[in-house]
Design an enzyme around this catalytic site. Structure first.
Site, PDB file in Angstrom:
ATOM      1  N   SER A  72      24.415   2.611 104.389  1.00  0.00           N
ATOM      2  CA  SER A  72      24.007   1.582 103.428  1.00  0.00           C
ATOM      3  C   SER A  72      25.023   0.453 103.483  1.00  0.00           C
ATOM      4  O   SER A  72      25.909   0.355 102.632  1.00  0.00           O
ATOM      5  CB  SER A  72      23.990   2.172 102.008  1.00  0.00           C
ATOM      6  N   GLU A  73      24.894  -0.374 104.507  1.00  0.00           N
ATOM      7  CA  GLU A  73      25.913  -1.421 104.681  1.00  0.00           C
ATOM      8  C   GLU A  73      25.997  -2.337 103.466  1.00  0.00           C
ATOM      9  O   GLU A  73      27.076  -2.814 103.104  1.00  0.00           O
ATOM     10  CB  GLU A  73      25.635  -2.245 105.949  1.00  0.00           C
ATOM     11  N   ASP A  79      27.003  -6.274 114.242  1.00  0.00           N
ATOM     12  CA  ASP A  79      25.564  -6.545 114.142  1.00  0.00           C
ATOM     13  C   ASP A  79      24.975  -6.024 112.824  1.00  0.00           C
ATOM     14  O   ASP A  79      23.927  -6.488 112.387  1.00  0.00           O
ATOM     15  CB  ASP A  79      24.825  -5.882 115.298  1.00  0.00           C
ATOM     16  N   HIS A  99      24.004  -4.447 119.256  1.00  0.00           N
ATOM     17  CA  HIS A  99      25.293  -3.785 119.038  1.00  0.00           C
ATOM     18  C   HIS A  99      26.454  -4.552 119.685  1.00  0.00           C
ATOM     19  O   HIS A  99      27.522  -3.992 119.848  1.00  0.00           O
ATOM     20  CB  HIS A  99      25.289  -2.358 119.632  1.00  0.00           C
ATOM     21  N   GLU A 135      30.806   4.240 107.246  1.00  0.00           N
ATOM     22  CA  GLU A 135      30.101   5.316 107.941  1.00  0.00           C
ATOM     23  C   GLU A 135      31.081   6.061 108.855  1.00  0.00           C
ATOM     24  O   GLU A 135      31.840   5.436 109.580  1.00  0.00           O
ATOM     25  CB  GLU A 135      28.937   4.713 108.734  1.00  0.00           C
TER      26      GLU A 135
END
Ligand SMILES: Cc1ncc(C[n+]2csc(CCOP(=O)(O)OP(=O)(O)O)c2C)c(N)n1
Ligand SMILES: [Mg+2]
Length: 822
Positions: free
Chosen positions: A530-531, A556, A598, A500
């Site tokens: 879209s990890e 995370d 995070h 990203e």
């Protein structure tokens, strides 16, 4: 070179209706007779033969599972067997027009696809080539077995090779295609373009996209087919894979011959069930799976439903869809309607469906219907079809007998070589580049603005008097990562990086700033959020032979790529019998300041999974050296980098960070400060808090601490730590991971066993609290602080005179917290 794509409000705010167009459903209507102009008689008969081979193969397994014997020969197969009886036409139709340069990926139910693709390869290869593949595979071990007593040509020998290699793999024999380490749900054979099948439903949905990316970026011929079930359309990774494959940038931003869509077909083997769940009418809402294509792009992914009970309908669709991919208009979505007579697995009593339904489908069985088509059209007479059935019976029986023979087909010998699987976990190779080719870059490295900017920086944080250079002047941690990656981009033509905000933004933390100018789109690009697909596609890219750096913006978010990181990335090297390499360096940024979702350090979770190398550098020198080592290797590496450190200068390596190339071996910790009385072993950014603690220990209590920076979690060489303990006899271990179940506990346990004779006290672990990470303003109560290290030493190792603790490290408190689970 930032992208310029003007978003015009007056355009996008216009009122209109969206026309989704139409999707063909079962439109193929030609008979065998009508196809005689397009197919040779031999081909038409071969389609029948291939279906029969699959049917007999699966029937044999079904009999073994349900009756414990085949043709009167008993055998017990305790492992899985998800059979595809009834689905043969879909598999043969899918594979018929594919060559070995076309890759298929599959699912837990892919025996039929393996055989179909293998049979297609055997037909299309030249005999010499075919023999060469068999001869070279595992030094001809499988070939030798099937060659024994063989009379006939190379192609009929190859049939034996294919059936035996697949079956031996299912029976976990060392003579299987993956040395028995893949098994029924994972078997594959890359020389025929058969890539991993996946026991995780939908697992191939993003991995296959990475293979298509590899083909495109590296200009390799062929297409990729993701064979996934209808129920997998409920899986996130499949949607993420399709989203990734449908990105506009392929057509709008990628340049030159790179412009255009990915060569991939999402082939839905739509048997209308996911175990017992009916996808249409119960667990999904798409009604016709092909509808899903409408969600992904303006061409509806060229979606179509085809009758998977007619092999010719599927072949027809493939001919048309392959043309679409050739024209760079992919991706394609194919809903191949089929049905399995067999249960989900042989233990399935089919309680979720009626006998009438099974019989109705059996009455239109593709093999008998197609066979009738052959005889009715005069292509074959029934005696030929009978002969095919009889020969197939012999083929399967012979393979069965051989694959259950413990002398011909032994299992991996873990008695005389107990370390065998261990040795297969990593490939441990060193490779400057994955392919010899000139890397595509936009300008020579020296012309890069970031490189020029770094050239003006101080590569050691302090001047000759020991005063720090200004923060602006210092060469930073992020510069170290940049230099290693930039160097590799100029060395390895296959290297791509994405995640990203990786391109115009330069990465969320500016590591890639400057690379945007240096690299064309197809080597550095922004991924969708879209990890799963970011990691999954990298796995597909890596297993095809490319080097890749996917990035996860915050640790995370690893949860979103859990399957990819825990089930896929670490497994395929060993599960392939070491045929596959996995040169994937996954960058993971560890946050702070942004609260509970995070700011978590999940390095322990990753280190727990066998098959991944894990590093966590804390200094610019180590960051560059470890990134170089990670990128030089062929193993998956998860590379953690703390957001606390991106701007940090090099404070330890006296000569500063070298300008040239060097590697720091993965697995070797490093002494960052020498001392005599207590060892502090740190992971990641806690190094700097330990340094503060060491200062305080010396100034206030006259205690000299030795600080060892772990640098790597997996592998980890204990030697240096044990040597340190010989001096100090005491050790504290510190990291930002929450303390319960953390990797520190593992280190502490091993240190206790290995260094017991030298220890004056048990190793003490100082991790974060077992809480949510609170707001930045409260973080000092959560993450280990220098004072905590002193408190822990005072309470558990060596009382510090007049020390006033800030944290409670007493045994009673430890008991209380554990009792409460906090
Ligand atoms: C992630 C995941 N969830 C659940 C399962 C258990 N499981 C195995 S097969 C299957 C059904 C899959 O249906 P579909 O994708 O349509 O393939 P089919 O079995 O029909 O070929 C399920 C739920 C699994 N293997 N992986
Ligand atoms: Mg299904």
């Amino acid at each position: 070179m930032p992208k310029i794509q003007f978003i015009n409000p007056s355009e996008v705010r216009k009122s209109r209706n969206l026309d989704l167009g139409s999707i063909p459903v079962n439109t193929y209507q030609r008979s065998v007779k009508e196809e005689l102009s397009r197919f040779s008689r031999e081909d038409l008969v071969r389609i029948f033969r291939d279906m029969v081979i699959i049917r007999e193969f699966e029937t044999m397994l079904n009999l073994i599972k349900t009756k414990g014997e085949y043709q009167g020969i008993p055998y017990s197969h305790p492992g899985p067997a998800h059979l595809s009886i009834g689905q043969e036409a879909a598999a043969v139709g899918m594979a018929f027009r594919l060559g070995i340069q076309d890759y298929i990926f599959g699912s837990h139910r892919s025996h039929g696809e393996i055989l179909a693709k293998g049979l297609s390869a055997i037909q299309s290869l030249q005999e010499g080539e075919l023999y060469g593949i068999m001869k070279n595979f595992f030094d001809g071990r499988i070939l030798k077995i099937v060659e024994t007593g063989h009379q006939g040509d190379v192609r009929s020998l190859a049939l034996k090779f294919l059936v035996y290699g697949t079956l031996s793999e299912i029976f976990a024999r060392e003579t299987g295609f993956n040395k028995g380490l893949g098994g029924s749900m994972h078997a594959f054979f890359t020389p025929f373009g058969i890539y991993p099948n996946n026991a995780i439903v939908g697992g191939s949905g993003d991995i296959a996209v990475g293979a298509a990316l590899y083909k495109k970026v590296n200009r390799k011929p062929g297409i990729v087919v993701a064979n996934i079930g209808d129920a997998s359309l409920g899986c996130g990774p499949v949607w993420e894979g399709m989203t990734f494959a449908s990105m506009d940038q392929f057509r709008q931003l990628w340049e030159g011959d790179m412009k255009g869509g990915l060569p991939i077909i999402f082939n839905i083997m739509n048997n209308q069930y996911g175990m017992g769940g009916q996808t249409c009418g119960e667990t999904m809402g798409y009604s016709i799976a092909a509808r899903v294509g409408t969600a992904l792009n303006a061409e509806n992914m060229h979606a179509e439903r085809v009758d998977g009970y007619n092999p010719l309908a599927v072949i027809d669709a493939y001919e048309r869809k392959m043309k679409i991919l050739e024209d760079k208009k992919g991706p394609v979505f194919l809903d191949v309607l089929t049905y399995r007579f067999s249960g989900h697995s042989p233990s399935d009593s089919s309680s979720y469906r009626s006998k009438e339904e099974i019989e109705a489908w059996e009455s239109v069985d593709s093999i008998s219907s197609y066979g009738r088509g052959l005889t009715d059209s005069g292509v074959a007479d029934s005696s030929l079809l009978e002969q095919i059935r009889a020969e197939t019976g012999e083929l399967i029986l012979e393979a069965f007998k051989r694959s259950i023979d413990d002398v011909i087909s032994p299992r991996m010998d873990l008695v005389s070589n107990p370390g065998l699987i261990g040795e297969m976990m990593f490939s441990n190779q060193s490779a400057d580049r994955m392919e010899e080719r000139v890397p595509e870059v936009n300008h020579p490295m020296e012309e890069n603005p970031r490189v020029a900017q770094i050239a003006r920086k101080e590569r050691y944080a302090f001047d000759q008097e020991g005063n720090p250079h200004s923060a602006m002047k210092q060469y930073q941690f992020r510069d170290g990562i940049f230099e290693a990656i930039a160097d590799r981009f100029y060395k390895d033509p296959t290297l791509v990086a994405y995640g990203e905000e990786n391109r115009d933004w330069g990465g969320a933390f500016a590591v890639y700033r400057g690379l945007t100018e240096a690299l064309p789109y197809h080597r550095l690009f922004n991924a969708p959020i879209s990890e799963g697909a970011i990691v999954g596609t990298a796995i597909g890219y890596g297993m095809c032979g490319g080097r890749v750096i996917p990035e996860i913006m915050y640790c995370d978010f690893l949860g979103r790529s859990g399957d990819e990181v825990f089930n896929q990335l670490p497994k395929w090297q060993a599960m392939s019998g070491n045929l596959i390499k996995m040169p994937v360096v996954l960058r993971v940024s560890v946050g702070s300041k942004y609260g509970a979702q995070h700011s978590q350090d999940w390095s322990s979770l990753v280190a727990h999974i066998p098959g991944i190398k894990v590093v966590f550098p804390a200094t610019p020198y180590d960051a560059k050296g470890l990134m170089n080592a990670a990128l030089q290797g062929t193993d998956p590496v998860v590379y953690f980098e703390s957001q606390r450190l991106y701007g940090t200068g090099e404070q330890f390596h006296k000569g500063g960070v070298p300008e040239g190339y060097y590697e720091i071996p993965i697995g070797e910790p490093d002494i960052k400060r020498s001392g005599e009385d207590v060892t502090i072993l740190t992971i990641g950014a806690t190094l700097y808090r330990a340094m503060e603690a060491a200062e305080q220990l010396l100034e206030q209590y006259g205690i000299s601490a030795e600080i060892i920076d772990a640098r790597s979690l997996v592998p980890f060489n204990y030697q240096l730590v044990l040597e340190s303990l010989k001096k100090t006899g005491r050790i504290v271990l510190v990291s930002d991971a929450t303390e319960r179940g953390s990797y520190l506990k593992d280190l502490a346990q091993n240190i206790t066993e290995l260094g017991f004779d030298d220890l004056d006290a048990p190793p003490v672990v100082v991790g974060s609290r077992n809480w949510i990470t609170p707001a930045y303003e409260l973080e000092d109560y959560f993450f280990p602080q220098p004072s905590w290290i002193l408190d822990a030493i005072h309470e558990k190792i060596l009382p510090l005179k007049d020390h006033v603790t800030t944290q409670n490290f007493t045994a009673g408190e430890q008991m209380r917290r554990s009792r409460l689970g906090i």
